[in-house]
Design a protein around this motif. Structure first.
Motif, mmCIF file in Angstrom:
data_model
loop_
_atom_site.group_PDB
_atom_site.id
_atom_site.type_symbol
_atom_site.label_atom_id
_atom_site.label_comp_id
_atom_site.label_asym_id
_atom_site.label_seq_id
_atom_site.Cartn_x
_atom_site.Cartn_y
_atom_site.Cartn_z
ATOM 1 N N ASN A 286 21.393 40.990 65.013
ATOM 2 C CA ASN A 286 20.499 39.263 65.364
ATOM 3 C C ASN A 286 21.687 38.368 65.919
ATOM 4 O OD1 ASN A 286 18.261 39.685 64.046
ATOM 5 N ND2 ASN A 286 19.148 39.110 62.260
ATOM 6 N N TYR A 289 21.476 39.436 69.982
ATOM 7 C CA TYR A 289 20.810 39.003 70.496
ATOM 8 C C TYR A 289 21.539 37.069 70.721
ATOM 9 C CZ TYR A 289 16.485 36.511 71.679
ATOM 10 O OH TYR A 289 15.562 36.469 72.308
ATOM 11 N N VAL A 290 22.393 37.407 70.206
ATOM 12 C CA VAL A 290 22.936 35.556 70.127
ATOM 13 C C VAL A 290 23.908 35.857 71.702
ATOM 14 C CG1 VAL A 290 24.564 33.607 69.582
ATOM 15 C CG2 VAL A 290 22.633 34.697 68.431
ATOM 16 N N GLY A 311 26.097 27.811 69.757
ATOM 17 C CA GLY A 311 25.916 29.974 69.593
ATOM 18 C C GLY A 311 26.957 30.110 68.705
ATOM 19 N N ILE A 314 26.132 29.740 65.248
ATOM 20 C CA ILE A 314 25.005 30.724 64.821
ATOM 21 C C ILE A 314 25.703 32.499 64.547
ATOM 22 C CG2 ILE A 314 23.094 31.433 65.426
ATOM 23 C CD1 ILE A 314 22.069 29.431 66.940
ATOM 24 N N LEU A 315 26.516 32.205 65.357
ATOM 25 C CA LEU A 315 27.275 33.369 65.324
ATOM 26 C C LEU A 315 28.135 33.825 63.792
ATOM 27 C CD1 LEU A 315 28.527 34.071 69.250
ATOM 28 C CD2 LEU A 315 27.345 35.457 67.413
ATOM 29 N N ILE A 343 18.409 33.012 65.582
ATOM 30 C CA ILE A 343 17.696 33.651 67.312
ATOM 31 C C ILE A 343 16.815 33.435 67.089
ATOM 32 C CG2 ILE A 343 19.534 35.646 66.225
ATOM 33 C CD1 ILE A 343 17.469 37.308 66.571
ATOM 34 N N TYR A 346 17.236 29.080 68.456
ATOM 35 C CA TYR A 346 18.461 29.183 69.493
ATOM 36 C C TYR A 346 18.169 29.654 70.832
ATOM 37 C CZ TYR A 346 22.801 29.454 72.223
ATOM 38 O OH TYR A 346 23.546 29.385 72.606
#
Length: 592
Positions: A286, A289-290, A311, A314-315, A343, A346
């Protein structure tokens, strides 16, 4: 408590399947409308967009209806779930009795120890198979079959953590060969977590074997495609040295472990039974992927501050899930579920935002992430598969990732095509600029730069001739510069035609020209120059003439030295003409 259900589907069940088929077709049709609209928006060729949309509609319709068409001639065991706690662990082996057990609706997603008790009616003496629907993510299980008197007849063990061999590849199915009659089934499950709600069912052997084929075929095909694409992106990253390729290879790598463990490829084919391969690799994929989305869409802090901050946020969340999963491993799959949701959202939002701003790759990526979002959303928000016993939630998750990977491979192919087109355009433009740099604008002859290059290739027997046109100032002063330009162009034409294959004429500036001749036949060169001057005089330039000097390539391999020698001899020849020396072999004048 006794529950009896016939082995074949009744009319009511088949009508429900028909309604589910219509529902699935309607969802796919809605997807088609959105897909066509996107194609019309992003493709200039409307016919091509329609054909592609029709193809995807046929493909997804087939995939959507496969679960409905894969119904085994089976029935659900209607019974009751019970949770086994430390206080009631000694009651787990009491057989069909449920005294003292805690009833629950279904097993909890964070795992535990559960029992499922139901009655079973076998109408004929036949070969049957007992398995679970909805999900294959089960640590360990035991199916115990009891006769009406409570005597244990069969104990069928299995599960991803179990070393018990599976009689049916990629399945938890276990054989039941008992006479017709009434029995009690007690299914005991113990698992660190559950992806969906496992539900025991029984099917005839023939129907079971037929119904598991589409799902198994899809798993093997998708797993093979994922493996090939992971190697492809890893090799691409090594060659191109781009973070985008490395990150997507890591994303696929994590999904290979997850799908391999969850769909029993690793346990069945490689003997790997570590259950947490289902959850922990996805925590890292995951994150990869970001990073992939950020680099693919060119999101940076200066130009796209909002998308970049989202982003990065989210990380941080995904990174926090890793120690949380170590501390609470039973919740690790739930962390995966929320991470996948983040993800996908996003990727979809970033794709829409960048595509709206005109980013070409984002437009193609949007098609891939939209398919990923639709199928992936189903897999992470559902705990039961309606209309199928042999297609699991895991199948839809694998399908979502595989569809996105294939579509992104097409995006990458399109990116390569664009890069190739840009490269070809740049080369064409470069060649055009190089041609301009090597060509005299007035006469179209090669210029001084081209002469220097040709001198490097001149053989030892070749010669260099420097030429100075006499009379250019006369025509400029008396008839204007236009007439002077006409003299230069006419001279270039007649000399070039006279030389033919023997040499190449260059204009090196003003009224000075040069000839490179690989053959080095001086007498023939002079003869052709004389013929060219006669033609020039016949075109109205009677007061023109020329002086020239010749240098042989064997005199020096240095081009600058050759030019100096030819230039010096040319001016010597001009001075001789100016002193009135009628040596036609050294100069050509307007005197006939």
């Amino acid at each position: 408590m006794r529950f009896h259900t016939p082995l074949s589907m009744n009319a009511h069940t088949r009508y429900g399947v028909f309604l589910r088929q219509i529902s699935m077709s309607w969802r796919v049709t809605c997807w088609l409308a959105i897909r066509i609209g996107g194609s019309m928006l992003f493709h200039k060729n409307k016919d091509s967009a329609w054909k592609k949309s029709l193809f995807f509609w046929i493909l997804l319709t087939w995939l959507g209806l496969q679960p409905c068409l894969s119904l085994a001639d089976s029935y659900m065991l209607t019974g009751q779930w019970f949770e086994v706690t430390d206080d009631t662990a000694d009651l787990a082996t009491q057989g069909p009795k449920d005294t003292g057990l805690i009833p629950v609706l279904h097993p909890a997603s964070n795992g535990g120890h559960f029992l499922y008790k139901a009655d079973l009616v076998l109408p004929t003496n036949a070969h049957y198979v007992i398995d679970f629907k909805n999900s294959s993510v089960i640590g360990r299980f035991v199916h115990r079959i009891y006769d009406p008197e409570g005597r244990e007849l069969l104990a069928l063990h299995g599960g991803i953590q179990s070393r018990e061999p599976n009689p049916y590849i990629l399945r938890h199915g276990r054989d039941i060969m008992l006479p017709a009659g009434h029995y009690q089934v007690v299914s005991e499950l113990e698992s660190p977590f559950f992806l969906a709600r496992p539900q025991p069912y029984v099917a005839s052997l023939k129907a079971y074997q037929q119904s598991i084929k589409p799902g198994n075929a899809m798993v093997l095909l998708c797993y093979g495609a994922m493996s090939i694409l992971m190697i492809y992106y890893a090799a691409l990253g090594y060659v191109r040295k781009q973070v985008t390729d490395y990150m997507y290879a890591l994303f696929i790598f994590g999904n290979l472990f997850y799908n391999g463990a969850a769909l029993m490829i690793l346990p069945d084919l490689m003997g790997i039974h570590w259950f947490y391969l289902i959850s922990f690799p996805i925590l890292f994929s995951n994150i990869a992927y970001v990073f992939f989305v950020i680099h693919l869409l060119g999101i940076n802090q200066q130009k796209h501050s909002v998308l970049y901050r989202v982003g990065r946020g989210i990380l941080y969340i995904l990174l926090a899930f890793i120690p949380a999963a170590v501390l609470w491993p039973h919740w690790s799959l739930e962390f995966d579920r929320y991470g996948v949701g983040l993800i996908m959202i996003y990727g979809l939002i970033a794709g829409i935002r960048r595509a709206w701003r005109g980013h070409l790759i984002a437009k193609y990526y949007l098609v891939a992430v939209f398919a990923f979002f639709i199928i992936g959303s189903y897999s992470i928000t559902n705990t039961e598969v309606q209309g199928s016993n042999t297609f699991y939630i895991e199948h839809f998750g694998m399908l979502a990732v595989t569809v996105e990977m294939i579509l992104l491979a097409l995006v990458l192919a399109r990116q390569f095509a664009l890069l190739h087109h840009e490269k070809e355009y740049a080369l064409t433009l470069s060649e055009h600029h190089l041609q301009i740099a090597r060509t005299d604008a007035l006469t179209g002859l090669p210029n001084r730069y081209a002469l220097d290059q040709r001198l490097d290739m001149l053989p030892p027997e070749g010669v260099l001739v420097f030429i100075d046109i006499d009379g250019l100032k006369f025509y400029n002063d008396n008839f204007g510069h236009k007439r002077g330009d006409e003299l230069l162009c006419s001279f270039s034409q007649v000399v070039q035609e006279a030389m033919g294959e023997m040499g190449v004429l260059h204009r090196i500036g003003g009224d000075e020209f040069a000839i490179t001749s690989p053959s080095g036949n001086v007498s023939q060169l002079e003869s052709r120059l004389q013929a060219a001057m006669k033609i020039l005089h016949g075109r109205g330039f009677e007061f023109s003439g020329m002086s020239y000097g010749i240098a042989h390539a064997m005199e020096s391999r240095d081009g600058n030295v050759l030019k100096y020698l030819a230039d010096t001899r040319m001016y010597a020849n001009k001075r001789e003409r100016q002193r009135g020396m009628p040596q036609f072999t050294k100069k050509i004048t307007t005197q006939s």
